[in-house]
Design an enzyme around this catalytic site. Structure first.
Site, short mmCIF file in Angstrom:
data_model
loop_
_atom_site.label_atom_id
_atom_site.label_comp_id
_atom_site.label_asym_id
_atom_site.label_seq_id
_atom_site.Cartn_x
_atom_site.Cartn_y
_atom_site.Cartn_z
N CYS A 258 -17.21 4.51 3.04
CA CYS A 258 -16.54 4.63 4.26
C CYS A 258 -16.89 5.61 5.28
O CYS A 258 -16.70 5.39 6.37
CB CYS A 258 -15.10 4.48 3.98
SG CYS A 258 -14.55 3.22 2.71
N HIS B 167 -11.62 4.37 10.68
CA HIS B 167 -12.25 3.34 9.72
C HIS B 167 -11.19 2.50 9.29
O HIS B 167 -10.16 2.66 9.27
CB HIS B 167 -12.64 4.11 8.37
CG HIS B 167 -12.93 3.25 7.05
ND1 HIS B 167 -13.71 2.35 7.27
CD2 HIS B 167 -12.39 3.34 5.95
CE1 HIS B 167 -13.76 1.67 6.07
NE2 HIS B 167 -13.00 2.39 5.49
N ASN C 118 -12.21 -4.84 5.68
CA ASN C 118 -12.52 -3.37 5.23
C ASN C 118 -14.10 -3.72 4.95
O ASN C 118 -14.57 -4.04 3.80
CB ASN C 118 -11.97 -2.81 4.28
CG ASN C 118 -12.49 -1.31 3.95
OD1 ASN C 118 -13.44 -1.28 4.13
ND2 ASN C 118 -11.85 -0.59 2.95
O1 UT7 Z 1 -12.17 1.89 2.46
C1 UT7 Z 1 -11.84 2.51 1.35
C2 UT7 Z 1 -10.72 3.50 1.18
N1 UT7 Z 1 -9.63 2.63 0.62
C3 UT7 Z 1 -8.39 2.64 1.20
O2 UT7 Z 1 -8.17 3.37 1.95
C4 UT7 Z 1 -7.26 1.72 0.45
C5 UT7 Z 1 -5.94 2.55 0.48
N2 UT7 Z 1 -4.96 1.85 -0.36
C6 UT7 Z 1 -4.21 0.65 0.00
O3 UT7 Z 1 -4.65 0.09 1.15
C7 UT7 Z 1 -3.40 0.19 -0.96
O4 UT7 Z 1 -2.95 1.17 -1.91
C8 UT7 Z 1 -3.63 -1.21 -1.20
C9 UT7 Z 1 -3.51 -2.37 -0.12
C10 UT7 Z 1 -4.75 -1.47 -2.16
C11 UT7 Z 1 -2.24 -1.77 -2.29
O5 UT7 Z 1 -1.18 -1.66 -1.49
P1 UT7 Z 1 0.22 -0.80 -2.15
O6 UT7 Z 1 1.37 -0.83 -1.29
O7 UT7 Z 1 -0.24 0.45 -2.65
O8 UT7 Z 1 0.32 -1.61 -3.59
P2 UT7 Z 1 0.46 -1.12 -4.96
O9 UT7 Z 1 -0.93 -1.08 -5.56
O10 UT7 Z 1 1.39 -0.20 -5.12
O11 UT7 Z 1 0.93 -2.55 -5.68
C12 UT7 Z 1 2.48 -2.79 -5.52
C13 UT7 Z 1 2.53 -4.40 -6.24
C14 UT7 Z 1 2.27 -4.33 -7.50
O12 UT7 Z 1 3.08 -5.09 -8.30
P3 UT7 Z 1 4.22 -4.45 -9.01
O13 UT7 Z 1 3.68 -3.37 -10.00
O14 UT7 Z 1 5.36 -3.58 -8.08
O15 UT7 Z 1 5.09 -5.74 -9.88
C15 UT7 Z 1 0.82 -5.07 -7.74
O16 UT7 Z 1 0.38 -5.45 -8.97
O17 UT7 Z 1 1.84 -5.30 -5.56
C16 UT7 Z 1 1.00 -5.85 -6.58
N3 UT7 Z 1 -0.16 -6.30 -6.02
C17 UT7 Z 1 -0.47 -7.51 -5.28
N4 UT7 Z 1 0.67 -8.50 -5.14
C18 UT7 Z 1 -0.07 -9.55 -4.40
C19 UT7 Z 1 -1.49 -5.59 -6.05
N5 UT7 Z 1 -2.25 -6.41 -5.11
C20 UT7 Z 1 -1.77 -7.61 -4.93
C21 UT7 Z 1 -2.34 -8.91 -4.06
N6 UT7 Z 1 -1.21 -9.71 -3.73
N7 UT7 Z 1 -3.35 -8.81 -3.49
#
Ligand code: UT7
Length: 333
Positions: free
Chosen positions: A114, A260, A290
């Site tokens: 990135c 980014h 992204n």
């Molecule tokens: O470009 C490279 C750099 N990358 C980044 O900067 C990405 C940075 N991180 C993020 O953007 C976020 O961490 C994500 C968007 C990837 C994830 O969001 P989050 O708010 O951190 O969610 P999480 O991983 O803590 O997951 C929350 C819940 C989980 O369920 P439980 O355990 O609370 O029941 C996940 O299993 O959301 C669930 N989950 C989803 N639900 C629906 C994870 N992905 C999905 C999905 N749809 N696509």
């Protein structure tokens, strides 16, 4: 002293639009979840019949060339940022060079994810400042979608990433027109390499690629999303302040910030912390997703086309991603 200024920008997005509703059909996710957590509504995926990383880069480059007004033969060097090259080797830089008919000039590949485009810009800037090359093509292009796992297991990664290409032309200038790159700032912390990575195929294992690696998702992006998010919001601010301090500038001097495009929530948090207004930050993740190294040059080109980035503006670009790596640059237009 010689400086490097931007004389043209271009971008290319594949035709195929993939909405959150399309993703709902193949994995357990929802438009609401994706929008709330990432800000993304739709993204573009490449067409395997038509698009390659190199030819998407070529289309973006030709637009940048057209805007610059220079002849394609005036390009003396290519710096190409991508982590999704068309081949394991050689890099896509030489393929772009071939697409453009520029046989013979140097083509350098950059793999800093990135932050790759800002790393590429920084390398190009050094060649210009040392009077090695006068016109350099700097490109970021990615095809991420072919590696995404379109099912429940891959959903936290698959809903974010997308495809596209962006390019700009850097040209040598003397200080008199008060334009150009003021400075670039590059950082990395390899202790976090495995927090966002694709492990396979890798060279340091007995066999480079096995069926197990495919089944075991080694070939897919692994991302510790929470950890990436937490580091990103801190490092974005640090590296933006670093750029301002290096040039004795204040946050109010920035006309436009293009961060980014990894997650709209990251960018909104950073905007708030820095006290920037809505018209001072450009985001396109809502419809581009992204695109890793391509996200900043695509956004720069779009912002220019939409009149949100203008002559005389001070632009700040900043990135954070796999490595971890993070970087910033200040550019006077
Ligand atoms: O470009 C490279 C750099 N990358 C980044 O900067 C990405 C940075 N991180 C993020 O953007 C976020 O961490 C994500 C968007 C990837 C994830 O969001 P989050 O708010 O951190 O969610 P999480 O991983 O803590 O997951 C929350 C819940 C989980 O369920 P439980 O355990 O609370 O029941 C996940 O299993 O959301 C669930 N989950 C989803 N639900 C629906 C994870 N992905 C999905 C999905 N749809 N696509």
């Amino acid at each position: 002293m010689t400086k490097a200024k931007v004389i043209g920008m271009g971008h290319y997005l594949p035709d195929r639009v993939v909405t959150n509703f399309d993703l709902e059909k193949v994995m357990d996710t929802s438009d609401q979840w994706i929008k709330e957590r990432t800000g993304i509504s739709e993204r573009r995926f490449f067409d395997p019949e038509k698009d390659t990383v190199a030819n998407m880069a070529a289309r973006a480059s030709l637009s940048a060339l057209e805007q610059s007004g220079i002849d394609i033969k005036d390009i003396e060097f290519i710096v190409f940022a991508t982590i999704t090259p068309d081949y394991f080797f050689p890099g896509s830089g030489v393929l772009l060079q071939r697409e453009l008919g520029l046989e013979g000039i140097g083509a350098l590949d950059i793999r800093n994810a990135c932050s790759g485009f800002i790393y590429a810009l920084s390398v190009a800037e050094q060649y210009v400042k040392t009077n090695t090359y006068k016109n350099i093509l700097v490109v970021g292009a990615e095809i991420q979608s072919s590696a995404l796992e379109m099912n429940d297991r891959g959903r936290s990664v698959s809903v974010i990433f997308a495809d596209g290409a962006g390019a700009l032309i850097l040209q040598a200038t003397d200080d008199s027109d008060n334009q150009g790159l003021l400075s670039t700032h590059l950082h990395a912390d390899g202790r976090f390499a495995e927090e966002l990575f694709v492990r396979d195929p890798g060279s340091s294992r007995k066999e480079r690629l096995t069926k197990d690696m495919i089944d075991d998702v080694g070939i897919r992006a692994h991302m510790n999303g929470n950890m990436v998010f937490k580091h990103a919001v801190v490092k974005f601010q640090e590296v933006i302040h670093e750029a301002l301090e290096a040039n004795q500038l204040e946050i109010d001097d920035i006309d436009l910030l293009i961060p980014h495009q990894a997650n709209l929530r990251i960018n909104q948090f950073v905007q708030k912390q820095l006290g920037l207004g809505d018209d001072q930050v450009f985001n396109n993740i809502m419809y581009c997703g992204n695109t890793t190294a391509a996200s900043i040059p695509i956004a720069m080109s779009e912002a220019w086309d939409e009149g949100k980035l203008k002559a005389k503006d001070l632009l700040c670009i900043a990135a954070f991603g796999s490595g971890f790596t993070w970087a910033s640059a200040l550019i006077k237009f």
